[in-house]
Design a protein around this motif. Structure first.
Motif, PDB file in Angstrom:
ATOM      1  N   TRP A 150       0.832  -1.196   0.000  1.00 48.09           N
ATOM      2  CA  TRP A 150       0.000   0.000   0.000  1.00 48.09           C
ATOM      3  C   TRP A 150       0.867   1.247   0.000  1.00 48.09           C
ATOM      4  N   ASN A 151       0.231   2.364  -0.412  1.00 46.95           N
ATOM      5  CA  ASN A 151       0.927   3.640  -0.294  1.00 46.95           C
ATOM      6  C   ASN A 151       0.636   4.236   1.092  1.00 46.95           C
ATOM      7  N   ILE A 152       1.316   5.313   1.413  1.00 45.56           N
ATOM      8  CA  ILE A 152       1.176   5.914   2.741  1.00 45.56           C
ATOM      9  C   ILE A 152      -0.267   6.335   2.998  1.00 45.56           C
ATOM     10  N   ARG A 153      -0.917   6.909   1.997  1.00 46.17           N
ATOM     11  CA  ARG A 153      -2.321   7.330   2.162  1.00 46.17           C
ATOM     12  C   ARG A 153      -3.186   6.127   2.552  1.00 46.17           C
ATOM     13  N   GLN A 154      -3.022   5.023   1.855  1.00 40.82           N
ATOM     14  CA  GLN A 154      -3.793   3.821   2.171  1.00 40.82           C
ATOM     15  C   GLN A 154      -3.472   3.301   3.567  1.00 40.82           C
ATOM     16  N   VAL A 155      -2.216   3.388   3.969  1.00 39.37           N
ATOM     17  CA  VAL A 155      -1.831   2.932   5.305  1.00 39.37           C
ATOM     18  C   VAL A 155      -2.549   3.762   6.369  1.00 39.37           C
ATOM     19  N   VAL A 156      -2.563   5.074   6.200  1.00 40.98           N
ATOM     20  CA  VAL A 156      -3.221   5.939   7.198  1.00 40.98           C
ATOM     21  C   VAL A 156      -4.714   5.621   7.271  1.00 40.98           C
ATOM     22  N   ALA A 196      -8.866  -1.214   1.487  1.00 41.06           N
ATOM     23  CA  ALA A 196      -7.797  -0.308   1.055  1.00 41.06           C
ATOM     24  C   ALA A 196      -7.921   0.071  -0.414  1.00 41.06           C
ATOM     25  N   ARG A 197      -8.745  -0.669  -1.165  1.00 36.56           N
ATOM     26  CA  ARG A 197      -8.964  -0.348  -2.577  1.00 36.56           C
ATOM     27  C   ARG A 197     -10.201   0.525  -2.801  1.00 36.56           C
ATOM     28  N   LEU A 198     -10.932   0.822  -1.738  1.00 36.90           N
ATOM     29  CA  LEU A 198     -12.101   1.695  -1.891  1.00 36.90           C
ATOM     30  C   LEU A 198     -11.652   3.134  -2.158  1.00 36.90           C
ATOM     31  N   THR A 199     -12.511   3.891  -2.824  1.00 38.24           N
ATOM     32  CA  THR A 199     -12.175   5.239  -3.272  1.00 38.24           C
ATOM     33  C   THR A 199     -11.667   6.146  -2.163  1.00 38.24           C
ATOM     34  N   ASP A 200     -12.280   6.082  -0.982  1.00 42.96           N
ATOM     35  CA  ASP A 200     -11.824   6.981   0.084  1.00 42.96           C
ATOM     36  C   ASP A 200     -10.402   6.652   0.517  1.00 42.96           C
ATOM     37  N   ALA A 201     -10.035   5.381   0.538  1.00 48.29           N
ATOM     38  CA  ALA A 201      -8.689   4.984   0.948  1.00 48.29           C
ATOM     39  C   ALA A 201      -7.648   5.357  -0.097  1.00 48.29           C
ATOM     40  N   ILE A 202      -8.062   5.477  -1.337  1.00 46.69           N
ATOM     41  CA  ILE A 202      -7.136   5.788  -2.424  1.00 46.69           C
ATOM     42  C   ILE A 202      -7.002   7.289  -2.658  1.00 46.69           C
ATOM     43  N   ASN A 203      -8.113   8.031  -2.517  1.00 46.42           N
ATOM     44  CA  ASN A 203      -8.112   9.429  -2.945  1.00 46.42           C
ATOM     45  C   ASN A 203      -8.292  10.474  -1.857  1.00 46.42           C
ATOM     46  N   MET A 204      -8.881  10.111  -0.760  1.00 50.67           N
ATOM     47  CA  MET A 204      -9.250  11.116   0.242  1.00 50.67           C
ATOM     48  C   MET A 204      -8.021  11.629   0.993  1.00 50.67           C
ATOM     49  N   PRO A 205      -8.010  12.928   1.324  1.00 50.66           N
ATOM     50  CA  PRO A 205      -6.935  13.429   2.188  1.00 50.66           C
ATOM     51  C   PRO A 205      -6.912  12.657   3.504  1.00 50.66           C
ATOM     52  N   ILE A 206      -5.748  12.579   4.131  1.00 52.61           N
ATOM     53  CA  ILE A 206      -5.569  11.741   5.316  1.00 52.61           C
ATOM     54  C   ILE A 206      -6.057  12.389   6.610  1.00 52.61           C
ATOM     55  N   GLU A 207      -6.365  13.668   6.589  1.00 56.94           N
ATOM     56  CA  GLU A 207      -6.704  14.372   7.836  1.00 56.94           C
ATOM     57  C   GLU A 207      -7.883  13.754   8.572  1.00 56.94           C
ATOM     58  N   ALA A 208      -8.908  13.325   7.867  1.00 58.83           N
ATOM     59  CA  ALA A 208     -10.076  12.737   8.541  1.00 58.83           C
ATOM     60  C   ALA A 208      -9.687  11.463   9.302  1.00 58.83           C
TER      61      ALA A 208
END
Length: 158
Positions: free
Chosen positions: A41-47, A81-93
């Motif tokens: 996974w990428n860092i965004r997906q990890v968070v 981790a493949r859902l849209t929010d895990a791939i594209n959403m900013p990590i702040e939430a």
């Protein structure tokens, strides 16, 4: 497990959101979208995964404390981790979620009696999981994924 060992694991949970925030501070979208290894996974997906996993973990603790050895529902972390929010959403939430979840988990765990630590759940893939074991797993989960992020930053010179 001794009360001192539990306290140390609980401290890991308490400190984790701040350590995670520090680990991702200043990363660009391109850096957040960099996998920590080939096929990983990428860092965004990890968070986002951390928020998903720890929300599930919080619910599981509450079930263990309120039901007699409940059977919990596993989920596919890779599919999540493949859902849209895990791939594209900013990590702040997800960072905010983790701050709140960990504050709640730590408060609850610090209030438990000795008898409550022996409560457990039935995990369809892992069998009986006691609350103490859950604590060790989730503290390790924090350390593992924090290491993925900090290791990638170090390797890339970020």
């Amino acid at each position: 497990m001794s009360p001192e060992q539990r306290r140390q694991y609980i401290e890991t949970l308490r400190d984790f959101p701040s350590l995670l925030e520090d680990a991702v501070a200043g990363l660009s979208d391109g850096q957040l979208d960099t996998p920590y290894g080939p096929g990983k996974w990428n860092i965004r997906q990890v968070v986002h995964h951390l928020a998903d996993s720890h929300a599930n973990g919080f619910a599981r603790v509450r079930w263990m404390l309120t039901e007699d050895c409940p059977t919990i529902k596993p989920y596919s972390q890779d599919e999540w981790a493949r859902l849209t929010d895990a791939i594209n959403m900013p990590i702040e939430a997800s960072i905010w979620m983790l701050r709140g979840l960990h504050a709640r988990i730590v408060y609850l765990l610090q209030s438990l009696s000795e008898d409550q630590w022996s409560r457990g759940m039935n995990h369809p893939e892992s069998g009986l999981v006691k609350l103490e074991s859950w604590l060790v797993v989730y503290a390790g989960h924090c350390d593992k994924h924090l290491g993925h992020i900090t290791g990638l930053r170090k390797a890339k010179g970020w």
